[in-house]
Design a protein around this motif. Structure first.
Motif, PDB file in Angstrom:
ATOM      1  N   ALA A 245       0.836  -1.205   0.000  1.00  0.00           N
ATOM      2  CA  ALA A 245       0.000   0.000   0.000  1.00  0.00           C
ATOM      3  C   ALA A 245       0.870   1.253   0.000  1.00  0.00           C
ATOM      4  CB  ALA A 245      -0.939  -0.012   1.206  1.00  0.00           C
ATOM      5  N   MET A 246       1.960   1.230   0.774  1.00  0.00           N
ATOM      6  CA  MET A 246       2.862   2.391   0.808  1.00  0.00           C
ATOM      7  C   MET A 246       3.559   2.589  -0.540  1.00  0.00           C
ATOM      8  SD  MET A 246       4.512   2.185   4.644  1.00  0.00           S
ATOM      9  CE  MET A 246       5.517   3.657   4.348  1.00  0.00           C
ATOM     10  N   SER A 247       3.867   1.480  -1.213  1.00  0.00           N
ATOM     11  CA  SER A 247       4.493   1.588  -2.538  1.00  0.00           C
ATOM     12  C   SER A 247       3.550   2.257  -3.535  1.00  0.00           C
ATOM     13  CB  SER A 247       4.880   0.200  -3.052  1.00  0.00           C
ATOM     14  OG  SER A 247       5.861  -0.386  -2.221  1.00  0.00           O
ATOM     15  N   ARG A 248       2.257   1.924  -3.442  1.00  0.00           N
ATOM     16  CA  ARG A 248       1.274   2.516  -4.348  1.00  0.00           C
ATOM     17  C   ARG A 248       1.135   4.021  -4.121  1.00  0.00           C
ATOM     18  NH1 ARG A 248      -4.032  -1.454  -4.849  1.00  0.00           N
ATOM     19  NH2 ARG A 248      -2.930  -3.388  -5.397  1.00  0.00           N
ATOM     20  N   THR A 249       1.331   4.453  -2.880  1.00  0.00           N
ATOM     21  CA  THR A 249       1.131   5.863  -2.534  1.00  0.00           C
ATOM     22  C   THR A 249       2.418   6.668  -2.633  1.00  0.00           C
ATOM     23  OG1 THR A 249      -0.503   5.020  -0.939  1.00  0.00           O
ATOM     24  CG2 THR A 249       0.015   7.350  -0.799  1.00  0.00           C
ATOM     25  N   LYS A 250       3.527   6.001  -2.874  1.00  0.00           N
ATOM     26  CA  LYS A 250       4.829   6.661  -2.823  1.00  0.00           C
ATOM     27  C   LYS A 250       4.924   7.859  -3.768  1.00  0.00           C
ATOM     28  CE  LYS A 250       9.787   5.733  -3.258  1.00  0.00           C
ATOM     29  NZ  LYS A 250      10.820   4.699  -3.547  1.00  0.00           N
ATOM     30  N   LEU A 251       4.493   7.695  -5.014  1.00  0.00           N
ATOM     31  CA  LEU A 251       4.621   8.765  -6.001  1.00  0.00           C
ATOM     32  C   LEU A 251       3.797   9.990  -5.611  1.00  0.00           C
ATOM     33  CD1 LEU A 251       5.796   9.699  -8.674  1.00  0.00           C
ATOM     34  CD2 LEU A 251       3.838   8.615  -9.845  1.00  0.00           C
ATOM     35  N   ALA A 252       2.538   9.752  -5.185  1.00  0.00           N
ATOM     36  CA  ALA A 252       1.672  10.863  -4.786  1.00  0.00           C
ATOM     37  C   ALA A 252       2.239  11.575  -3.566  1.00  0.00           C
ATOM     38  CB  ALA A 252       0.267  10.350  -4.490  1.00  0.00           C
ATOM     39  N   ALA A 253       2.797  10.813  -2.622  1.00  0.00           N
ATOM     40  CA  ALA A 253       3.366  11.413  -1.410  1.00  0.00           C
ATOM     41  C   ALA A 253       4.593  12.266  -1.757  1.00  0.00           C
ATOM     42  CB  ALA A 253       3.738  10.322  -0.411  1.00  0.00           C
ATOM     43  N   GLU A 254       5.446  11.753  -2.646  1.00  0.00           N
ATOM     44  CA  GLU A 254       6.632  12.518  -3.036  1.00  0.00           C
ATOM     45  C   GLU A 254       6.244  13.798  -3.769  1.00  0.00           C
ATOM     46  OE1 GLU A 254       8.951   9.806  -5.303  1.00  0.00           O
ATOM     47  OE2 GLU A 254       9.838   8.820  -3.529  1.00  0.00           O
ATOM     48  N   SER A 255       5.222  13.719  -4.608  1.00  0.00           N
ATOM     49  CA  SER A 255       4.768  14.896  -5.348  1.00  0.00           C
ATOM     50  C   SER A 255       4.215  15.960  -4.407  1.00  0.00           C
ATOM     51  CB  SER A 255       3.692  14.507  -6.366  1.00  0.00           C
ATOM     52  OG  SER A 255       4.191  13.569  -7.299  1.00  0.00           O
ATOM     53  N   ALA A 256       3.585  15.513  -3.297  1.00  0.00           N
ATOM     54  CA  ALA A 256       3.012  16.449  -2.332  1.00  0.00           C
ATOM     55  C   ALA A 256       3.995  16.816  -1.227  1.00  0.00           C
ATOM     56  CB  ALA A 256       1.760  15.831  -1.711  1.00  0.00           C
TER      57      ALA A 256
ATOM     58  N   ASP B 131      -4.046   7.336   0.461  1.00  0.00           N
ATOM     59  CA  ASP B 131      -4.302   8.360  -0.554  1.00  0.00           C
ATOM     60  C   ASP B 131      -5.058   9.538   0.049  1.00  0.00           C
ATOM     61  OD1 ASP B 131      -3.033   6.896  -2.488  1.00  0.00           O
ATOM     62  OD2 ASP B 131      -4.860   6.022  -3.310  1.00  0.00           O
ATOM     63  N   ASN B 132      -6.047   9.248   0.890  1.00  0.00           N
ATOM     64  CA  ASN B 132      -6.804  10.321   1.538  1.00  0.00           C
ATOM     65  C   ASN B 132      -5.916  11.132   2.472  1.00  0.00           C
ATOM     66  OD1 ASN B 132      -9.173   9.746   0.269  1.00  0.00           O
ATOM     67  ND2 ASN B 132     -10.364   9.400   2.130  1.00  0.00           N
ATOM     68  N   ALA B 133      -5.066  10.433   3.222  1.00  0.00           N
ATOM     69  CA  ALA B 133      -4.184  11.128   4.167  1.00  0.00           C
ATOM     70  C   ALA B 133      -3.253  12.077   3.430  1.00  0.00           C
ATOM     71  CB  ALA B 133      -3.381  10.108   4.974  1.00  0.00           C
ATOM     72  N   VAL B 134      -2.729  11.638   2.304  1.00  0.00           N
ATOM     73  CA  VAL B 134      -1.829  12.477   1.515  1.00  0.00           C
ATOM     74  C   VAL B 134      -2.596  13.641   0.887  1.00  0.00           C
ATOM     75  CG1 VAL B 134      -0.398  12.529  -0.560  1.00  0.00           C
ATOM     76  CG2 VAL B 134      -0.174  10.638   1.063  1.00  0.00           C
ATOM     77  N   ALA B 135      -3.786  13.349   0.336  1.00  0.00           N
ATOM     78  CA  ALA B 135      -4.554  14.373  -0.367  1.00  0.00           C
ATOM     79  C   ALA B 135      -5.016  15.491   0.549  1.00  0.00           C
ATOM     80  CB  ALA B 135      -5.754  13.734  -1.068  1.00  0.00           C
ATOM     81  N   TYR B 136      -5.303  15.167   1.822  1.00  0.00           N
ATOM     82  CA  TYR B 136      -5.864  16.155   2.732  1.00  0.00           C
ATOM     83  C   TYR B 136      -4.844  16.671   3.749  1.00  0.00           C
ATOM     84  CZ  TYR B 136     -10.475  15.166   0.852  1.00  0.00           C
ATOM     85  OH  TYR B 136     -11.555  15.046   0.000  1.00  0.00           O
ATOM     86  N   SER B 137      -3.566  16.504   3.440  1.00  0.00           N
ATOM     87  CA  SER B 137      -2.503  16.999   4.321  1.00  0.00           C
ATOM     88  C   SER B 137      -1.729  18.108   3.621  1.00  0.00           C
ATOM     89  CB  SER B 137      -1.541  15.868   4.708  1.00  0.00           C
ATOM     90  OG  SER B 137      -2.206  14.877   5.458  1.00  0.00           O
TER      91      SER B 137
ATOM     92  N   GLY C 216       4.738  18.911   3.324  1.00  0.00           N
ATOM     93  CA  GLY C 216       5.720  18.858   4.401  1.00  0.00           C
ATOM     94  C   GLY C 216       5.225  18.229   5.683  1.00  0.00           C
ATOM     95  N   SER C 217       3.934  17.903   5.765  1.00  0.00           N
ATOM     96  CA  SER C 217       3.410  17.296   7.002  1.00  0.00           C
ATOM     97  C   SER C 217       3.606  15.782   6.962  1.00  0.00           C
ATOM     98  CB  SER C 217       1.937  17.634   7.168  1.00  0.00           C
ATOM     99  OG  SER C 217       1.171  17.098   6.101  1.00  0.00           O
ATOM    100  N   PRO C 218       3.643  15.141   8.134  1.00  0.00           N
ATOM    101  CA  PRO C 218       3.893  13.696   8.165  1.00  0.00           C
ATOM    102  C   PRO C 218       2.611  12.867   8.087  1.00  0.00           C
ATOM    103  CG  PRO C 218       3.917  14.561  10.386  1.00  0.00           C
ATOM    104  CD  PRO C 218       3.666  15.740   9.485  1.00  0.00           C
ATOM    105  N   VAL C 219       2.751  11.666   7.566  1.00  0.00           N
ATOM    106  CA  VAL C 219       1.697  10.646   7.600  1.00  0.00           C
ATOM    107  C   VAL C 219       2.347   9.371   8.108  1.00  0.00           C
ATOM    108  CG1 VAL C 219       0.178   9.183   6.219  1.00  0.00           C
ATOM    109  CG2 VAL C 219       0.292  11.636   5.746  1.00  0.00           C
TER     110      VAL C 219
ATOM    111  N   THR D 271      -7.506  16.821  -6.657  1.00  0.00           N
ATOM    112  CA  THR D 271      -6.648  15.638  -6.561  1.00  0.00           C
ATOM    113  C   THR D 271      -7.204  14.452  -7.342  1.00  0.00           C
ATOM    114  OG1 THR D 271      -7.777  14.973  -4.513  1.00  0.00           O
ATOM    115  CG2 THR D 271      -5.782  16.316  -4.298  1.00  0.00           C
ATOM    116  N   GLY D 272      -8.384  14.632  -7.973  1.00  0.00           N
ATOM    117  CA  GLY D 272      -8.972  13.552  -8.759  1.00  0.00           C
ATOM    118  C   GLY D 272      -9.737  12.546  -7.937  1.00  0.00           C
TER     119      GLY D 272
END
Length: 391
Positions: A229-240, A270-276, A279-282, A327-328
């Motif tokens: 799950a973290m691998s799937r979110t990695k790109l979106a997290a890095e972009s944000a 994905d929700n945690a990244v989209a609504y953070s 620079g904030s942590p998840v 964020t789509g």
């Protein structure tokens, strides 16, 4: 009219006729010959009393001569008086000698009172009328949900489809301008991707909500689910510019479907990244509590107001519509999480505070061979919290 309703009506007829017959026989025979134990009338009376439907028998004056506890629970009988609507229906049934359907739903729904109560009123025997009432609340709610779902899907699908049509027209108009063609083509790609994601999630949600059973369950490594799950979110997290961290693997296992569990956890991430904010942590943590594996996703984002916390798991509901569209987001992610958890015999819980952040906790029954953790197992902050802030 249900099979149970017909059975109960037959029982009512036998209860009145059979009771009179047995009473007559009892007066004719000597005291020592009276049967011991339960009679047929006793058994039928017990069935009526325990029926899931509300059963009320009225005499020719509209007075209640017999009713079961369920009739009071449904509000058909109060203080030994039948609802006026049922009384009027009984008069119509006597005059026309036909079954009369009547809506006995409470005009003021309070507490856990049924939302929809429907009844059939018919002549039982001469001078007596029976009211057979049932709670149709679940069916009414299901139909309302279906209508809302169809309306929401129609609205959500029309938006990207309409956008694609407009963008395609713009491309045709700008055929001689390569830069404009590239710009509009990129937007077409974006809307097409969004439409594909929406259709995919609608199909996934319909399968989870429908009668389709889960595939054969297997032992699933929680560590592997979190890692994928973290691998799937990695790109979106890095972009944000968001750093997603996790605790150490601990070998926990659950009985379930690996693909669905990864999808559910990915949606939470994905929700945690989209609504953070950038620079904030998840963080993601895991632990074993009372036979359940708890996977918690904690963010320091915008948070969710208390009056919205019970609605975030509804289909197409968005806390921040503007951010979700940017964020789509489809508004289906948390609904899928809820149904994945339920289909695994678990649940998803939420703790959130506006301006502070949120913690979504996915609870899945642990593999039965797994022992409880020792007392010194670290317990991450905000883990296992509930709606309303109960820690």
């Amino acid at each position: 009219m249900t099979a149970t309703g017909y059975l109960v009506l037959s029982i009512g007829a036998l209860l009145i006729g059979g009771g009179a017959f047995l009473a007559g026989r009892a007066t004719a025979r000597p005291r020592e010959e009276r049967p011991t134990g339960l009679t047929v009338a006793d058994l039928m009376g017990m069935i009526v009393q325990s029926s899931h439907d509300g059963i009320v028998v009225l005499n020719g004056f509209g007075d209640v001569v017999l009713h079961n506890p369920r009739a009071e629970e449904l509000g058909v009988v109060r203080n030994n008086r039948v609802d006026d609507r049922a009384r009027r229906a009984a008069e119509l049934a006597r005059k026309g000698n036909e079954v009369v359907a009547v809506d006995l739903s409470s005009l003021e729904v309070k507490g856990r009172q049924p939302q929809a109560v429907h009844a059939d009123v018919r002549v039982l025997v001469e001078g007596f009328v029976v009211v057979d009432a049932s709670d149709e609340s679940d069916a009414v709610r299901l139909e309302a949900t279906r209508r809302d779902f169809v309306a929401n899907v129609s609205h959500e699908l029309k938006t990207p489809v309409g956008a694609l049509a407009l963008l395609a027209e713009a491309v045709l108009d700008a055929a001689d301008d390569q830069e404009e063609v590239r710009r509009f083509s990129a937007k077409i790609m974006q809307e097409a991707t969004r439409l594909g994601t929406l259709v995919t999630e609608l199909i996934a949600l319909s399968r989870l909500q429908g009668a389709e059973k889960l595939p054969e369950l297997s032992h699933v490594s929680v560590d592997e689910v979190i890692s994928e799950a973290m691998s799937r979110t990695k790109l979106a997290a890095e972009s944000a510019d968001i750093d997603v961290t996790t605790d150490e693997p601990n070998g926990l296992e659950v009985e379930g479907d690996r693909t669905l569990l990864v999808t559910a956890l990915s949606n939470l991430l994905d929700n945690a990244v989209a609504y953070s904010p950038p620079g904030s942590p998840v963080s993601v943590s895991r632990r074993l509590v009372n036979g359940y594996v708890e996977i918690a996703v904690t963010d320091r984002g915008i948070g969710i107001a208390e009056n919205q916390q019970t609605r975030v798991f509804e289909r197409f509901y968005r806390v921040d519509k503007a951010r979700s569209r940017a964020t789509g987001g489809t508004g289906l992610g948390l609904a899928i999480v809820k149904h994945v958890a339920a289909n695994h015999g678990g649940e998803v819980k939420l703790w959130s505070l506006p301006g502070t952040g949120s913690t979504f906790t996915l609870r899945i029954p642990a593999h039965p061979d797994r022992d409880e953790p020792t007392a010194d197992l670290p317990k991450p902050e905000l883990l296992s919290t509930k709606v309303g802030g109960e820690l």
